[in-house]
Design an enzyme around this catalytic site. Structure first.
Site, PDB file in Angstrom:
ATOM      1  N   ILE A  50       0.828  -1.203   0.000  1.00 35.58           N
ATOM      2  CA  ILE A  50       0.000   0.000   0.000  1.00 35.58           C
ATOM      3  C   ILE A  50       0.864   1.254   0.000  1.00 35.58           C
ATOM      4  O   ILE A  50       0.570   2.232  -0.682  1.00 35.58           O
ATOM      5  CB  ILE A  50      -0.953   0.010   1.224  1.00 35.58           C
ATOM      6  CG1 ILE A  50      -1.912  -1.168   1.140  1.00 35.58           C
ATOM      7  CG2 ILE A  50      -1.722   1.326   1.308  1.00 35.58           C
ATOM      8  CD1 ILE A  50      -2.706  -1.403   2.417  1.00 35.58           C
ATOM      9  N   CYS A  51       1.955   1.215   0.771  1.00 36.73           N
ATOM     10  CA  CYS A  51       2.789   2.398   0.965  1.00 36.73           C
ATOM     11  C   CYS A  51       3.246   3.066  -0.333  1.00 36.73           C
ATOM     12  O   CYS A  51       3.120   4.287  -0.468  1.00 36.73           O
ATOM     13  CB  CYS A  51       3.971   2.067   1.856  1.00 36.73           C
ATOM     14  SG  CYS A  51       3.487   1.450   3.485  1.00 36.73           S
ATOM     15  N   PRO A  52       3.763   2.320  -1.327  1.00 36.44           N
ATOM     16  CA  PRO A  52       4.223   3.018  -2.531  1.00 36.44           C
ATOM     17  C   PRO A  52       3.093   3.669  -3.312  1.00 36.44           C
ATOM     18  O   PRO A  52       3.314   4.670  -4.000  1.00 36.44           O
ATOM     19  CB  PRO A  52       4.914   1.926  -3.352  1.00 36.44           C
ATOM     20  CG  PRO A  52       4.349   0.643  -2.856  1.00 36.44           C
ATOM     21  CD  PRO A  52       4.037   0.878  -1.395  1.00 36.44           C
ATOM     22  N   ILE A  55       2.754   7.033  -1.498  1.00 38.34           N
ATOM     23  CA  ILE A  55       3.940   7.871  -1.683  1.00 38.34           C
ATOM     24  C   ILE A  55       3.959   8.432  -3.106  1.00 38.34           C
ATOM     25  O   ILE A  55       4.188   9.627  -3.312  1.00 38.34           O
ATOM     26  CB  ILE A  55       5.223   7.071  -1.363  1.00 38.34           C
ATOM     27  CG1 ILE A  55       5.220   6.661   0.110  1.00 38.34           C
ATOM     28  CG2 ILE A  55       6.470   7.879  -1.706  1.00 38.34           C
ATOM     29  CD1 ILE A  55       6.235   5.579   0.456  1.00 38.34           C
TER      30      ILE A  55
END
Length: 179
Positions: A50-52, A55
């Site tokens: 999920i993080c990328p 970002i």
């Protein structure tokens, strides 16, 4: 957890600012972007799923934040070297226009109150901080749910009016007037 009206804590961290090893790292503290609005957003771990997406979405909107005299700062408890490796190896992170903060000591996340109790990683937290380093907005998502950077821009716009903004207010719309 720190909340609206609290002073953003003092901190000093290493940050990854580019993929070029000669200029990849910088030291950033709470005064680095003095006089500007700041949007701090934290994610649990580098090299995850999920993080990328979040970002990269913040990166694509960076110009919109700059248009509002705001800087974006992303971070996790991973090291600046892990951030660098991720930026190098994840295409959508290669040209990020904002620093990736490395809170390896967990000092900043602890001061903010955003460490996950069991996992020991940063919660998916977002703080909008005014030019005087006062927290004006806080949101935290479950580790499994990504946030909406466009909504952060909408909230920043509303905060910058310094007026009463109704539900779903958008920049350019009328604010509420007290009769």
């Amino acid at each position: 957890m720190l909340t609206i009206g609290d002073k953003f804590p003092s901190f000093k961290v290493k940050a990854t600012v580019s993929t070029d090893l000669k200029s990849a790292f910088s030291e950033i503290d709470e005064n680095t972007y003095g006089g500007k609005w700041k949007v701090y957003f934290f994610w649990p771990k580098d090299f995850t799923f999920i993080c990328p997406t979040e970002i990269a979405a913040f990166g694509k909107l960076n110009g919109e934040f700059e248009d509002r005299d705001a800087v974006v700062l992303g971070g996790s408890t991973d090291s600046e070297f892990v951030h660098h490796a991720w930026r190098v190896h994840k295409e959508e992170l290669n040209d990020l226009p904002f620093p990736m903060l490395a809170d390896v000591s967990h000092a900043l996340c602890n001061a903010l109150g955003i460490l996950h109790k069991e996992e020991g990683v940063a919660l998916r937290a977002t703080f909008i901080v005014d030019p005087d380093n006062i927290i004006r907005h806080v949101s935290v998502n479950d580790l499994d749910v990504g946030r909406n950077p466009q909504e952060i821009i909408r909230i920043l716009d509303a905060l910058q009016t310094d007026e009463l903004c109704p539900c779903n207010w958008q920049k350019g719309e009328d604010t509420l007037k007290v009769a």
